[in-house]
Design a protein around this motif. Sequence first.
Motif, PDB file in Angstrom:
ATOM      1  N   UNK A 317       0.839  -1.188   0.000  1.00 19.81           N
ATOM      2  CA  UNK A 317       0.000   0.000   0.000  1.00 19.81           C
ATOM      3  C   UNK A 317       0.879   1.246   0.000  1.00 19.81           C
ATOM      4  N   UNK A 318       0.281   2.352  -0.406  1.00 25.67           N
ATOM      5  CA  UNK A 318       0.988   3.615  -0.277  1.00 25.67           C
ATOM      6  C   UNK A 318       1.181   3.900   1.215  1.00 25.67           C
ATOM      7  N   UNK A 319       2.394   4.285   1.621  1.00 23.75           N
ATOM      8  CA  UNK A 319       2.674   4.439   3.057  1.00 23.75           C
ATOM      9  C   UNK A 319       1.722   5.428   3.726  1.00 23.75           C
ATOM     10  N   UNK A 469     -10.447   4.096   4.656  1.00 26.23           N
ATOM     11  CA  UNK A 469     -10.430   5.177   3.674  1.00 26.23           C
ATOM     12  C   UNK A 469      -9.014   5.653   3.356  1.00 26.23           C
ATOM     13  N   UNK A 470      -8.043   5.327   4.201  1.00 25.82           N
ATOM     14  CA  UNK A 470      -6.663   5.744   3.985  1.00 25.82           C
ATOM     15  C   UNK A 470      -5.860   4.719   3.185  1.00 25.82           C
ATOM     16  N   UNK A 471      -6.388   3.526   3.004  1.00 21.82           N
ATOM     17  CA  UNK A 471      -5.645   2.478   2.304  1.00 21.82           C
ATOM     18  C   UNK A 471      -5.731   2.678   0.794  1.00 21.82           C
ATOM     19  N   UNK A 472      -4.584   2.712   0.152  1.00 19.38           N
ATOM     20  CA  UNK A 472      -4.505   2.839  -1.297  1.00 19.38           C
ATOM     21  C   UNK A 472      -3.447   1.878  -1.822  1.00 19.38           C
ATOM     22  N   UNK A 473      -3.786   1.156  -2.885  1.00 18.93           N
ATOM     23  CA  UNK A 473      -2.830   0.222  -3.481  1.00 18.93           C
ATOM     24  C   UNK A 473      -1.598   0.976  -3.966  1.00 18.93           C
ATOM     25  N   UNK A 550     -10.320   2.562  -9.598  1.00 17.37           N
ATOM     26  CA  UNK A 550      -9.755   1.291 -10.056  1.00 17.37           C
ATOM     27  C   UNK A 550      -8.234   1.235  -9.887  1.00 17.37           C
ATOM     28  N   UNK A 551      -7.581   2.373  -9.924  1.00 19.39           N
ATOM     29  CA  UNK A 551      -6.131   2.399  -9.765  1.00 19.39           C
ATOM     30  C   UNK A 551      -5.695   2.245  -8.319  1.00 19.39           C
ATOM     31  N   UNK A 552      -6.502   2.747  -7.388  1.00 17.76           N
ATOM     32  CA  UNK A 552      -5.991   2.919  -6.023  1.00 17.76           C
ATOM     33  C   UNK A 552      -6.684   2.114  -4.933  1.00 17.76           C
ATOM     34  N   UNK A 553      -7.906   1.627  -5.161  1.00 16.54           N
ATOM     35  CA  UNK A 553      -8.580   0.889  -4.099  1.00 16.54           C
ATOM     36  C   UNK A 553      -7.754  -0.328  -3.689  1.00 16.54           C
ATOM     37  N   UNK A 554      -7.661  -0.619  -2.387  1.00 16.23           N
ATOM     38  CA  UNK A 554      -6.807  -1.707  -1.919  1.00 16.23           C
ATOM     39  C   UNK A 554      -7.399  -3.072  -2.206  1.00 16.23           C
ATOM     40  N   UNK A 555      -6.547  -4.063  -2.155  1.00 17.01           N
ATOM     41  CA  UNK A 555      -6.926  -5.458  -2.377  1.00 17.01           C
ATOM     42  C   UNK A 555      -6.727  -6.212  -1.067  1.00 17.01           C
ATOM     43  N   UNK A 556      -7.767  -6.935  -0.634  1.00 13.24           N
ATOM     44  CA  UNK A 556      -7.696  -7.611   0.666  1.00 13.24           C
ATOM     45  C   UNK A 556      -8.257  -9.029   0.573  1.00 13.24           C
TER      46      UNK A 556
END
Length: 612
Positions: A317-319, A469-473, A550-556
């Motif tokens: 994720x982005x720090x 809401x802060x998590x970004x791939x 689609x670019x930034x939502x995290x994957x879990x």
Amino acid sequence: MTDKLPPSRPKAITRRQFLVATSASAAASYMLLNRPAWAVTSDMARAGDFGELDATAGDGIDLYLENRDLLIGGQPGQAIAINGSIPGPVIRMTEGKDALIRVHNRLPEATSIHWHGILLPFDMDGVPGISFAGIAAGETFTYRFPVRQNGSYWYHSHSGFQEQRGHYGQLIIDPAKPDPVDYDVEYSVVLSDWTFENPHTVFRNLKTIEGYYNFQRPTLANLDDQMQATGMTLGEVIEKRLSWQRMRMDPTDIADVTGATYTFLMNGKTADENPTFIAEPGQRVRLRIVNASAQTFYDIRIPGVPMTVVQADGQDTKPVETDEFRIAVAETYDVVVTMPDDKAYTLFAEAMDRSGFTRGTLAPREDMSAAIPEQRRRPMLTMADMGMMMKGGMEGMKDMKGMDHASMEKQMPHPTGDELPTENLVNRIEHGPDKHGPSSITMAQSAYRRLDYPGAGLGDDGWRVLTYSQLRALERPPLRRPPTREFDLHLTGNMHKFIWGFDGKKWSESDVIRFQYGERLRINMINDTMMSHPIHLHGMWMDLYAGGNLDTNPRKHTVNVQPSELLTVDITADAPGQWAFHCHLLYHMEAGMFRTVAVVRSLEGGSIDADA
């Protein structure tokens, strides 16, 4: 013992056979679960003495499962040990290689190992009755699969209540390419909960008496405490309690199983045993944190040291720098901290309901410790937490963080065939008529997005708290595209009877959920209950809508759905076979919050041949 390779197509097992297989033989194993104090011997091993193995090097590895007497927090108990300890050994793998793991079952009952969050053939997934027949007593099963990812994960039993008895460990996959995370030293941090009670007794207590382990309920004796904590008058406190009683709800229903029976562990050790993580001043320390608990959510912080989240559920994720985060059962987070100076700092893991804690020490030398933070007052749910719209309007909504009120009246669409929107999804939906029967009795009026909500008891003390809401791939996951089909899935429960399920049905009453092979599918999870549920899908990633795109939502692999929350995940159905889909609270799963997912050729056809 003989090696037994799995058949390409497991023999069909009925639900009744599955339940019998996972519980009937367990009784003998639990009869000697605890040991009296006089039975402690000087040579009895302590929990937490685990090693590390590489499953992608040489001829693979061997895991030996057996009942073993261990000292847990200084008290003797019988655990399911893996290679002699709880947790089991850290298993390392390397992306791009093949894993080979021989599991030798020395237990008097069947067992299994599920590789949590790992993409693999369904007959290697390790869920008895779903993907294979289980590992019978005295037998050896060989797991063999290609390693197609990297990051921090974990493994655990999927048989009965074995996970509660110590059958778990961490799994670390080193990347084939250079790691984007910069660090000097790394440590595994495995959080868990242990009970000296027979887990079957715990489950029976939960089924028999509502709130059996909740000793923090509102009573006459603590009326004054509530007045002081909230600033309300006596009349206001009484009226608030009566309003909850009229709804047959309890605002202290934060956790089913609490410190009344649980001992909270970090790497198999209690707070008094204080595991130490060595780092020199100025070093960057990577902590690979997994919550391997059966039921406990933890709030993690290192007082005086900010943490930078660099990975969630094994995905970069982005720090994000933060002071605290809540980790749900089965989630993993990697954080990097910089050792400030030549002092000790406390890694503090506090149970969400404040009924206990565990801790470790980050220090430049062994035998150092820092002050233990004072435990905070246990939180109480509010009407806003439960999505209760007072007087049918917007009153009471002011405490709902992260809401876009302008979009509240929109309803959830259900088109098929066309691409669905992937940004700016609706923030609230009306529940509509209750069609879930007596298995769902805590339905809120609305479900709404809570991506900015840190969780009950967090966010009011000035500390930065991580939210979804802060998590970004870090990078856009490959082959991600808009979904073309969606459905709603209600998370339901009856606390009084301790019945949990999806759409008002237990697993024994439900039908298989079908995903069409190759489709991009959206699931809108709607939590009708007053408890949080960490939902885990086997075999496929869930792309979490976290307010990005689609670019930034995290994957879990596990998503925590909070009370009255509307949470959306998109899935690519690229894994033929049958898969488990369930709440990862162990006793909720056992009580029915479990479904079988079949990836099929068409929604009208049968299952896909996984070997085709």
